[in-house]
Design a protein around this motif. Structure first.
Motif, mmCIF file in Angstrom:
data_model
loop_
_atom_site.group_PDB
_atom_site.id
_atom_site.type_symbol
_atom_site.label_atom_id
_atom_site.label_comp_id
_atom_site.label_asym_id
_atom_site.label_seq_id
_atom_site.Cartn_x
_atom_site.Cartn_y
_atom_site.Cartn_z
ATOM 1 N N TYR A 1 -5.838 -2.554 10.573
ATOM 2 C CA TYR A 1 -5.673 -1.310 11.196
ATOM 3 C C TYR A 1 -6.665 -0.220 11.229
ATOM 4 C CZ TYR A 1 -5.459 -1.049 5.945
ATOM 5 O OH TYR A 1 -5.652 -1.252 4.677
ATOM 6 N N ARG B 1 -8.814 0.157 -10.564
ATOM 7 C CA ARG B 1 -10.316 -0.069 -10.533
ATOM 8 C C ARG B 1 -11.260 0.874 -10.818
ATOM 9 N NH1 ARG B 1 -10.821 -4.136 -5.144
ATOM 10 N NH2 ARG B 1 -9.247 -5.588 -5.963
ATOM 11 N N ARG C 1 -7.852 5.019 10.850
ATOM 12 C CA ARG C 1 -6.725 4.259 11.365
ATOM 13 C C ARG C 1 -6.381 4.520 12.600
ATOM 14 N NH1 ARG C 1 -3.481 1.984 6.056
ATOM 15 N NH2 ARG C 1 -2.086 1.396 7.542
ATOM 16 N N GLU D 1 0.785 -1.166 0.107
ATOM 17 C CA GLU D 1 0.159 0.039 -0.009
ATOM 18 C C GLU D 1 0.919 1.057 -0.093
ATOM 19 O OE1 GLU D 1 -2.164 0.623 3.605
ATOM 20 O OE2 GLU D 1 -0.609 0.190 5.124
ATOM 21 N N PHE E 1 -9.233 -6.359 -12.805
ATOM 22 C CA PHE E 1 -9.522 -5.524 -11.397
ATOM 23 C C PHE E 1 -8.686 -6.153 -10.277
ATOM 24 C CE2 PHE E 1 -12.762 -5.486 -7.901
ATOM 25 C CZ PHE E 1 -13.155 -4.220 -8.207
ATOM 26 N N ARG E 2 -8.580 -7.460 -10.291
ATOM 27 C CA ARG E 2 -7.386 -7.906 -9.010
ATOM 28 C C ARG E 2 -6.075 -7.886 -9.798
ATOM 29 N NH1 ARG E 2 -8.794 -9.057 -4.271
ATOM 30 N NH2 ARG E 2 -10.882 -9.256 -4.927
ATOM 31 N N LEU E 3 -5.221 -6.976 -9.515
ATOM 32 C CA LEU E 3 -3.954 -6.887 -10.210
ATOM 33 C C LEU E 3 -2.761 -7.312 -9.088
ATOM 34 C CD1 LEU E 3 -4.398 -3.612 -12.184
ATOM 35 C CD2 LEU E 3 -5.404 -5.728 -12.611
ATOM 36 N N PHE F 1 -7.680 4.895 -2.807
ATOM 37 C CA PHE F 1 -8.576 4.764 -3.997
ATOM 38 C C PHE F 1 -7.682 3.883 -4.954
ATOM 39 C CE2 PHE F 1 -12.021 7.923 -3.907
ATOM 40 C CZ PHE F 1 -11.430 8.733 -2.686
ATOM 41 N N GLY F 2 -8.245 2.758 -5.241
ATOM 42 C CA GLY F 2 -7.487 1.991 -6.554
ATOM 43 C C GLY F 2 -7.512 2.558 -7.981
ATOM 44 N N GLN G 1 -2.310 3.216 -6.656
ATOM 45 C CA GLN G 1 -3.317 3.615 -5.578
ATOM 46 C C GLN G 1 -3.137 5.184 -5.570
ATOM 47 O OE1 GLN G 1 -1.836 1.629 -1.936
ATOM 48 N NE2 GLN G 1 -3.752 0.244 -1.905
ATOM 49 N N ILE H 1 -13.663 0.124 -4.986
ATOM 50 C CA ILE H 1 -12.909 0.629 -5.550
ATOM 51 C C ILE H 1 -12.102 1.533 -4.644
ATOM 52 C CG2 ILE H 1 -14.080 0.570 -7.890
ATOM 53 C CD1 ILE H 1 -14.487 3.546 -6.330
ATOM 54 N N GLY H 2 -12.614 1.765 -3.426
ATOM 55 C CA GLY H 2 -11.573 2.472 -2.416
ATOM 56 C C GLY H 2 -12.176 2.337 -1.341
ATOM 57 N N GLY H 3 -11.564 3.132 -0.168
ATOM 58 C CA GLY H 3 -12.321 3.132 1.155
ATOM 59 C C GLY H 3 -11.768 4.174 1.706
ATOM 60 N N GLU I 1 -7.637 8.209 6.302
ATOM 61 C CA GLU I 1 -6.830 7.955 5.305
ATOM 62 C C GLU I 1 -8.103 7.765 3.936
ATOM 63 O OE1 GLU I 1 -4.119 4.191 3.523
ATOM 64 O OE2 GLU I 1 -5.958 3.683 4.493
ATOM 65 N N ALA J 1 0.397 3.854 1.525
ATOM 66 C CA ALA J 1 0.378 4.659 2.744
ATOM 67 C C ALA J 1 1.399 4.485 3.655
ATOM 68 C CB ALA J 1 -0.964 3.716 3.487
ATOM 69 N N GLU K 1 -3.803 7.530 -2.694
ATOM 70 C CA GLU K 1 -4.104 7.724 -1.192
ATOM 71 C C GLU K 1 -3.602 8.962 -0.478
ATOM 72 O OE1 GLU K 1 -4.289 3.185 0.359
ATOM 73 O OE2 GLU K 1 -2.140 3.895 0.207
#
Ligand code: GAP
Length: 431
Positions: A241, A299, A267, A115, A157-159, A295-296, A164, A261-263, A292, A117, A166
């Protein structure tokens, strides 16, 4: 199937395709072609311009992709960042990080970051000092992340290597001021409900950022609202986390429904404590908390392609708005004779610095239109015999296929209005 149709266009037209196909591409690794690269950069620029403007103390940084083992010992990734893997009837935990042996003897263990982050976390103190010790402070990275996904076969989609975007917002845990009044009556789409911000039982700073994220999708990217939602993750689902974790999801036909596609991740001081990053702030020693926004990018690109793809009887098209479409304006000569190509080239030269433009003269006009529809080009300009006499061109609208004639002297102004969303009927008489 829609998914195959989009993948086929993506490969044929230069959005993206499996990396190293001639050597039997490995799944989870993709190349962005010329159009995909423009689109990705447009998405990243929109993201940057929008989220970094949320506060004057938010900035972007860049870091290496390879970080030392200690980073991931302390972050918790060595211990917790795994997926279950079933082998010989037994389920084991499989760590998703790619390890690298560094140094001539290969005795130094390092990892490709899973990540972005962690980079702002370990750079926190340098930037806190450089930015005059103010909180909140935001550090964003748009960069690569790497995960040895067990099953990366879901197309694009799943790479295993992905980008990212972020933003890590560092704040004094008791205090992240936001202008809540601005959004208190704004309705958020959470699972299958619409709920006013003021009625959501999460910290105000958290709800404020949910609202800003939703506005980014609906107002800037132009995602239809029924295709966007948040989903709250329960204790079993959320990342190790996080204290509060909502995923952002887009509804994609190609993936049978809403997909992450993100969150937005609260944390807490988990990361800063793990990296031993205490500071003196406001007369006390604190470990900053982190909110945080994650975003991907890839995606999101797939989501845009899924949502804006349209198949009609005689053509396929992407209904991208100008903010994301890789080509905004195409210029064609109707025929390749009678000084028409020269005139078309002249017009192309006059607009190419203002818009993402493409010049084409290969094939019939019908074929050129179809090719541009298929990459989501918004406006098509055709130069014909009349153009030489009247100094005007036709402007064709991708979505309705309607056309008007526009004076060359007014072309830039008209294109700007059209690309901003003004209906073609309001810009001239339909022909
Ligand atoms: N820093 C927080 C973090 O990495 P995450 O939920 O693991 O959280 C964030 O990942 C986003 O990165 C996801 O929502 C997704 O968009 C993207 N992402 C994660 N794994 C991915 C993969 N294998 N391929 C493509 N994108 C991925």
């Amino acid at each position: 199937m829609k998914s195959e149709e989009i993948l086929n266009i993506a490969s044929k037209r230069g959005f993206f395709f499996p990396s190293g196909e001639i050597y039997g591409a490995k799944s989870g690794f993709w190349t962005y072609g010329h159009l995909g690269t423009i689109m990705k950069h447009k998405f990243e620029d929109l993201w940057r311009n929008y989220f970094l403007k949320l506060n004057d103390n938010y900035f972007e940084i860049e870091d290496v992709n390879i970080l030392s083992e200690d980073v991931f010992k302390n972050s918790g990734h060595l211990k917790h960042f795994h997926d279950p893997l079933e082998e010989n009837g037994k389920t084991e935990n499989f760590n998703l990080m790619f390890g690298l042996k560094v140094g001539v003897k290969g005795d130094e263990m390092m990892y490709l970051r899973p990540e972005t982050a962690q980079s702002p976390y370990i750079a926190f103190k340098n930037e806190f000092m450089a930015l005059r010790e103010r909180l909140p402070m935001g550090l964003a990275i748009i960069g690569k992340a790497f995960r040895n996904e067990i099953n990366p076969r879901q197309g694009f989609f799943r790479l295993r290597e992905f980008t990212q975007a972020e933003l890590q917002i560092f704040f004094d845990g008791n205090n992240l001021d936001v202008n809540f009044d601005e959004i208190k009556d704004y309705k958020l789409r959470i699972s299958d409900k619409e709920i006013k911000c003021k009625d959501i039982k999460e910290p105000k700073f958290y709800v404020y950022h949910l609202a800003k994220i939703q506005q980014f999708y609906l107002d800037l990217l132009g995602i239809p609202k029924e295709k966007f939602r948040f989903r709250k993750l329960d204790n079993n689902e959320k990342a190790f986390y996080n204290k509060v974790h909502y995923d952002l999801e887009l509804k994609m036909d190609t993936l049978n429904g809403f997909k992450e596609i993100g969150g937005l991740h609260y944390r807490t001081d988990y990361d800063m404590k793990n990296h031993n990053m205490s500071i003196n702030y406001d007369g006390k020693k604190i470990y900053p908390h982190v909110l945080e926004l994650s975003f991907g990018v890839d995606r999101n690109i797939w989501g845009l392609m899924d949502i804006f793809y349209k198949k009609e009887k005689e053509r396929s098209l992407f209904l991208f708005n100008k903010k994301v479409s890789p080509v905004e304006v195409a210029v064609f000569p109707l025929v390749n004779k009678d000084k028409i190509p020269e005139k078309a080239k002249e017009i192309y030269e006059s607009v190419k610095n203002e818009f993402n433009c493409f010049y084409d003269s290969k094939g019939s006009i019908g074929k050129m239109y179809r090719r541009m529809d298929e990459i989501g080009c918004n406006a098509m300009i055709t130069v014909d015999h009349e153009s030489l006499k009247n100094n005007d061109v036709t402007l064709r609208d991708r979505d309705s296929m309607k056309q008007i004639r526009v004076k060359i002297s007014e072309l830039k102004e008209t294109l700007n209005k059209f690309l901003d969303g003004v209906d073609i009927k309001k810009l001239g008489k339909l022909i």
